[in-house]
Design an enzyme around this catalytic site. Sequence first.
Site, PDB file in Angstrom:
ATOM      1  N   LYS A 127       0.819  -1.151   0.078  1.00 44.00           N
ATOM      2  CA  LYS A 127      -0.040  -0.018  -0.173  1.00 44.00           C
ATOM      3  C   LYS A 127       1.019   1.350   0.145  1.00 44.00           C
ATOM      4  CE  LYS A 127      -3.014   2.992   2.741  1.00 44.00           C
ATOM      5  NZ  LYS A 127      -3.213   3.435   3.880  1.00 44.00           N
TER       6      LYS A 127
ATOM      7  N   GLY B 281      -7.811   9.668  10.004  1.00 42.54           N
ATOM      8  CA  GLY B 281      -7.922   9.563  11.509  1.00 42.54           C
ATOM      9  C   GLY B 281      -8.976  10.772  11.941  1.00 42.54           C
TER      10      GLY B 281
ATOM     11  N   ALA C 177      -9.380   5.951   4.616  1.00 38.78           N
ATOM     12  CA  ALA C 177      -9.240   7.004   5.570  1.00 38.78           C
ATOM     13  C   ALA C 177     -10.513   7.928   5.743  1.00 38.78           C
ATOM     14  CB  ALA C 177      -8.094   8.201   5.187  1.00 38.78           C
ATOM     15  N   GLY C 178     -10.765   8.289   6.832  1.00 44.58           N
ATOM     16  CA  GLY C 178     -12.199   9.132   6.928  1.00 44.58           C
ATOM     17  C   GLY C 178     -13.164   8.541   7.776  1.00 44.58           C
TER      18      GLY C 178
ATOM     19  N   ASN D  91      -8.568   1.920  10.180  1.00 42.28           N
ATOM     20  CA  ASN D  91      -7.895   1.621  11.256  1.00 42.28           C
ATOM     21  C   ASN D  91      -8.218   2.264  12.497  1.00 42.28           C
ATOM     22  OD1 ASN D  91      -4.282   1.770  12.553  1.00 42.28           O
ATOM     23  ND2 ASN D  91      -5.890   0.923  13.429  1.00 42.28           N
ATOM     24  N   THR D  92      -8.321   3.766  12.482  1.00 44.15           N
ATOM     25  CA  THR D  92      -8.468   4.527  13.759  1.00 44.15           C
ATOM     26  C   THR D  92     -10.020   4.228  13.983  1.00 44.15           C
ATOM     27  OG1 THR D  92      -6.836   6.041  12.984  1.00 44.15           O
ATOM     28  CG2 THR D  92      -8.606   7.033  14.542  1.00 44.15           C
TER      29      THR D  92
END
Length: 260
Positions: free
Chosen positions: A102, A163, A189-190, A211-212
């Site tokens: 990635k 994040g 993301a987001g 992830n976050t």
Amino acid sequence: MNNDPLIIAGKSYQSRLLVGTGKYKDMQETREAIETSGAEIVTVAIRRTNIGQNPDEENLLDVISPDKYTILPNTAGCYTAEDAVRTCRMGRELLDGHKLVKLEVLGDEKTLFPDITATLESAELLVKDGFDVMVYTNDDPIIAKRLEDIGCVAVMPLAAPIGSGLGIRNPYNILTIIENANVPILVDAGVGTASDAAIAMELGCDGILMNTAIAAAQKPVLMASAMKKAVEAGREAFLAGRMPRKRFASASSPIDGTFF
């Protein structure tokens, strides 16, 4: 849904949820959250995580075995094309020739938006070097298509800043990217909660990497379960085809043919 696999670089996956390994309180929570998510592809930040390069430290691969998961080395923390390419090559050496990576090249530390010029440069170098590149980018349909044309095996536009948990900020750009793509499109993301994941999948995204949203939840393992279900439900809704939107009411039980 077993007849609806996600195919990346010629390999089939049943799960359309990809997860990261950072920000958990310990390795046990990392293991439990990943297992609960049902993810088959797990991304690892080579510059921030020990996967064997530091023999005296705890090894993440003891928690996420390459025999069970497809490990996806990523270039998180790289701000130049040179650093990103070097990091991918390091990951390939540590993982015995593994070539699926990635790519993300960041523009600055505050926004963590991608540096598109450096992303295009490093993507081209990595593809020529034999890597299968999944690439993080902004939600610009033109750039997404250029990355596909370079030879990236998947394009991963952001939904919102990394994040941030803000959800899908520009669904129409994401939709345009999907409509013009011949490779998998995964939101990266987001995402903040399960409804964000479902919306992305209902748009037609092939998958989501997060992830976050899981690791920073008050109960990460429970959120991993919610995300798994949201991705599956969103995909089924996309395949089913939603009803058309209407300005006015439409009776669920028509009265045509009744006697009173």
